[in-house]
Structures are given as C-alpha cells and as structure tokens.
Design an enzyme around this catalytic site. Structure first.
Site, PDB file in Angstrom:
ATOM      1  N   ALA A   1       1.333  -1.525   0.585  1.00  7.46           N
ATOM      2  CA  ALA A   1      -0.015   0.038  -0.249  1.00  7.46           C
ATOM      3  C   ALA A   1       0.499   0.996  -0.012  1.00  7.46           C
ATOM      4  O   ALA A   1       0.841   2.303  -0.532  1.00  7.46           O
ATOM      5  CB  ALA A   1      -1.006  -0.007   1.286  1.00  7.46           C
TER       6      ALA A   1
ATOM      7  N   MET B   1       2.564   2.660  -6.729  1.00  8.82           N
ATOM      8  CA  MET B   1       1.209   1.587  -7.416  1.00  8.82           C
ATOM      9  C   MET B   1      -0.025   1.755  -6.386  1.00  8.82           C
ATOM     10  O   MET B   1      -0.709   1.494  -6.655  1.00  8.82           O
ATOM     11  CB  MET B   1       1.975   0.619  -8.031  1.00  8.82           C
ATOM     12  CG  MET B   1       1.015  -0.014  -8.814  1.00  8.82           C
ATOM     13  SD  MET B   1       0.826   0.921 -10.283  1.00  8.82           S
ATOM     14  CE  MET B   1      -1.074   0.348 -10.951  1.00  8.82           C
TER      15      MET B   1
ATOM     16  N   GLU C   1       1.252  -3.481   4.130  1.00 10.15           N
ATOM     17  CA  GLU C   1       2.718  -2.756   3.929  1.00 10.15           C
ATOM     18  C   GLU C   1       3.441  -4.674   4.539  1.00 10.15           C
ATOM     19  O   GLU C   1       3.228  -5.567   4.980  1.00 10.15           O
ATOM     20  CB  GLU C   1       3.004  -1.833   4.799  1.00 10.15           C
ATOM     21  CG  GLU C   1       3.512  -0.546   3.116  1.00 10.15           C
ATOM     22  CD  GLU C   1       4.150  -1.362   2.262  1.00 10.15           C
ATOM     23  OE1 GLU C   1       5.430  -1.593   2.600  1.00 10.15           O
ATOM     24  OE2 GLU C   1       3.814  -1.026   1.458  1.00 10.15           O
TER      25      GLU C   1
ATOM     26  N   GLY D   1      -0.297  -8.231 -10.245  1.00 17.22           N
ATOM     27  CA  GLY D   1       0.407  -7.248 -11.156  1.00 17.22           C
ATOM     28  C   GLY D   1       1.669  -6.770 -11.434  1.00 17.22           C
ATOM     29  O   GLY D   1       2.454  -6.273 -11.967  1.00 17.22           O
TER      30      GLY D   1
ATOM     31  N   SER E   1       0.394  -9.092 -16.650  1.00 18.03           N
ATOM     32  CA  SER E   1       1.605  -8.022 -16.735  1.00 18.03           C
ATOM     33  C   SER E   1       1.617  -6.714 -17.537  1.00 18.03           C
ATOM     34  O   SER E   1       2.272  -6.202 -16.730  1.00 18.03           O
ATOM     35  CB  SER E   1       2.291  -8.590 -18.471  1.00 18.03           C
ATOM     36  OG  SER E   1       2.095  -7.936 -19.232  1.00 18.03           O
TER      37      SER E   1
ATOM     38  N   PHE F   1      -2.030  -3.828 -16.889  1.00 18.41           N
ATOM     39  CA  PHE F   1      -3.649  -3.533 -17.177  1.00 18.41           C
ATOM     40  C   PHE F   1      -3.766  -2.614 -17.539  1.00 18.41           C
ATOM     41  O   PHE F   1      -5.043  -2.023 -17.150  1.00 18.41           O
ATOM     42  CB  PHE F   1      -3.896  -3.496 -15.252  1.00 18.41           C
ATOM     43  CG  PHE F   1      -3.897  -4.823 -14.831  1.00 18.41           C
ATOM     44  CD1 PHE F   1      -4.851  -5.834 -14.431  1.00 18.41           C
ATOM     45  CD2 PHE F   1      -2.524  -5.431 -14.054  1.00 18.41           C
ATOM     46  CE1 PHE F   1      -4.984  -6.870 -13.775  1.00 18.41           C
ATOM     47  CE2 PHE F   1      -2.488  -6.559 -13.534  1.00 18.41           C
ATOM     48  CZ  PHE F   1      -3.511  -7.534 -13.669  1.00 18.41           C
TER      49      PHE F   1
ATOM     50  N   HIS G   1      11.475   2.455 -18.813  1.00 16.48           N
ATOM     51  CA  HIS G   1      11.087   2.583 -17.403  1.00 16.48           C
ATOM     52  C   HIS G   1      11.551   3.365 -16.236  1.00 16.48           C
ATOM     53  O   HIS G   1      12.695   3.909 -16.719  1.00 16.48           O
ATOM     54  CB  HIS G   1      10.828   1.490 -16.979  1.00 16.48           C
ATOM     55  CG  HIS G   1       9.372   0.351 -17.817  1.00 16.48           C
ATOM     56  ND1 HIS G   1       8.840   0.184 -18.787  1.00 16.48           N
ATOM     57  CD2 HIS G   1       8.210   0.396 -16.914  1.00 16.48           C
ATOM     58  CE1 HIS G   1       8.115  -0.924 -18.687  1.00 16.48           C
ATOM     59  NE2 HIS G   1       7.320  -0.377 -18.366  1.00 16.48           N
TER      60      HIS G   1
ATOM     61  N   LYS H   1      12.301   0.596 -11.358  1.00 17.72           N
ATOM     62  CA  LYS H   1      12.364  -1.003 -11.631  1.00 17.72           C
ATOM     63  C   LYS H   1      13.065  -2.083 -12.024  1.00 17.72           C
ATOM     64  O   LYS H   1      14.767  -1.412 -12.819  1.00 17.72           O
ATOM     65  CB  LYS H   1      11.737  -0.647 -13.397  1.00 17.72           C
ATOM     66  CG  LYS H   1      11.282  -2.158 -13.665  1.00 17.72           C
ATOM     67  CD  LYS H   1      10.314  -1.616 -15.130  1.00 17.72           C
ATOM     68  CE  LYS H   1       9.627  -3.082 -15.275  1.00 17.72           C
ATOM     69  NZ  LYS H   1       8.579  -3.654 -14.145  1.00 17.72           N
TER      70      LYS H   1
ATOM     71  N   THR I   1       5.445  -6.478 -19.712  1.00 11.23           N
ATOM     72  CA  THR I   1       5.288  -5.791 -20.812  1.00 11.23           C
ATOM     73  C   THR I   1       5.803  -6.167 -22.197  1.00 11.23           C
ATOM     74  O   THR I   1       5.164  -6.697 -22.809  1.00 11.23           O
ATOM     75  CB  THR I   1       4.303  -4.367 -20.974  1.00 11.23           C
ATOM     76  OG1 THR I   1       4.116  -4.765 -19.221  1.00 11.23           O
ATOM     77  CG2 THR I   1       4.037  -4.295 -21.929  1.00 11.23           C
TER      78      THR I   1
END
Length: 270
Positions: free
Chosen positions: A10, A14, A35, A99, A124, A126, A156, A160, A167
């Site tokens: 959370a 994201m 968390e 995800g 991968s 949404f 990205h 990351k 994706t």
C-alpha cells in the site's frame, strides 16, 4: 453486495494509486491495506497515505488479522512477497489480481496451481490500451512477421528492478505465438561486440531505465524501405490501477480459474 478489496504494498507508488482507484470506483470499497513486516507505515490511515483523506482503514502487516475485511487482494509487489500472498489467499479462499512482474517459471507454476482453487487475474499490464496493443501486434505479426525484423523497445523509471519489463516480454510472447516461434530460443535480449548479421527470425529487445518514465513500449516491424511502429505510452500509473480494479470487479462472480486482461476486456472477440 459491495466487493471489499485489499491492497498489498500500500505504501508504494502503485499501492497508493490503487487505493485511490478503489476509493473512486463504484461497487467496491477498501477493506484492508498491507505493507511488509516492520514497515514504518503500519498503523497509518490508508486514505491519508494515498492523499485522499481519512478512510478509517489502517495499514497492517498481518493478513491473518485482517482476513475477514476483504474478498479480493490486489498485489503489485515483488515475486517473493506475492507468492506468500498467494498461499494465504488459497488457504482463505480470497480472489486475487496480480500485477507483480519478474516471476520465474516456478512462480508462474505456483500461480497456475493456485488458480485451481481461487479466481486470479494475472497480467503483465492492466492498461486497457496496452492490452489492445497486444491484439494489434498479433495482427501485424500475422501479416508482416515472417518478412521483417521485429524489435521491442521499452523504457521505464530508474527504480524498476526487472528487465525487460513484463509488458515487453508479453508483447514478444504474443508475436512469437502468432508466428509459431518460441521466445526462449528466438528472443535476443543483449547485443554487444561482434554479434554477426541479424537473423530474420530473431525478436530483439532493448531496455531503457531513466528518470520517472511511467512506461513506454514500441514494437518495430522493419522491412526494407518501410517500418511499421506500434506504440503505447503511459503518463500515469492510474491507468494501471483503474484496470486492476476493473479486473477485480470482473472476478467477483468467478469461483476459480486463471484469467488475464484479454478475458476481462473480451478481446478475443475482436
């Protein structure tokens, strides 16, 4: 009946977007937010964490204590954490939207096995737009794939941790499947030094990590004298968050099974 949704991770970028998306969507409500153990965010109000005001849902690090407060868990975390969440959801009959990217084959097998007991949407990406791009890539590959060079280029943000992106790999898999190729043997993920001439049946991947790029993907179908490019650029994580909530609502009446956004959006009928 209102679908009660929990958010894993959370406090992440994201996770906060997912809290906002759940709060603004109809027919759902935030039941819990999680968390990692020992996080300084435990006890914080999830709404205040996401910048939307007090919601009365405190961030927890214990799924067991919150299990009666949600029907479905949305998980955009890391593979090791997601696998623990999957085991919990199977044991407690909770649906999942996953995800998380970067799973190895064992992780993917665990998701498949879990779907025999619970309903899961695992994707991968949404974004509605990205999933439409998957279908466009299949059509382009069918027409051009055997006669051109195919390259997948993705970018990205600098935080990351996996590459190529999930994706980008999914794009390659859609193309490879259409052409009857195996991405494991036809994918080229690094070029350096004297590589020799490019083989026609390769599917190349290039990765960029920089700044705060949310997500950009472009696929080249390059022939002599012309090139078709199919691109998607995301400017906000809310597109992924809204898609994940949409997937969760779609799962509401599913008892078990493994699905992706193609199912949620009914893209097979295009």
């Amino acid at each position: 009946m209102t679908l009660k949704i929990a958010i894993a991770g959370a406090g992440g970028r994201m996770g906060r977007q997912l809290i906002q998306a759940v709060h603004s969507a109809e027919g759902v409500e935030l039941g819990a937010a999680f968390e990692r153990k020992g996080s300084s965010l435990v006890g914080t109000d999830a709404g205040e964490l996401a910048g939307i005001g007090h919601l009365g849902v405190a961030v927890s690090d214990d799924l067991e204590s919150q299990k009666d407060k949600f029907d479905l868990l949305i998980d955009f975390t890391r593979p090791e954490g997601s696998l623990e969440h999957i085991a919990f959801c199977v044991a407690n009959n909770k649906k999942m939207v996953i995800g998380t990217t970067g799973f190895d084959q064992n992780g993917k097998a665990a998701i498949k096995a879990a779907s025999d007991k619970i309903a899961i949407v695992f994707a991968s990406n949404f974004s509605v737009g990205v999933n439409l791009v998957f279908k466009l890539l299949e059509k382009a590959a069918k027409v051009m794939g055997d006669y051109c060079d195919i390259e997948v280029i993705e970018a990205h943000h600098r935080h990351k941790v996996d590459a190529p992106s999930g994706t980008a790999l999914s794009m390659g898999e859609h193309i490879a499947k259409t052409l009857g190729r195996d991405l494991k043997t036809h994918g080229v993920f690094c070029r350096e030094g004297i590589t020799g001439e490019r083989k026609r049946d390769e599917i190349g991947f290039s990765t960029i990590r920089a700044s705060d790029v949310v997500g950009e993907h472009t696929v080249w179908f390059a022939d002599i004298g012309e090139r078709v490019e199919i691109s998607h650029k995301a400017s906000s994580r809310m597109t992924f968050a809204n898609g994940a909530v949409r997937a969760g609502k779609w799962l509401e009446n599913k008892a078990n099974g493994l699905f992706d956004m193609t199912d949620v959006l009914d893209l097979n009928n295009l």
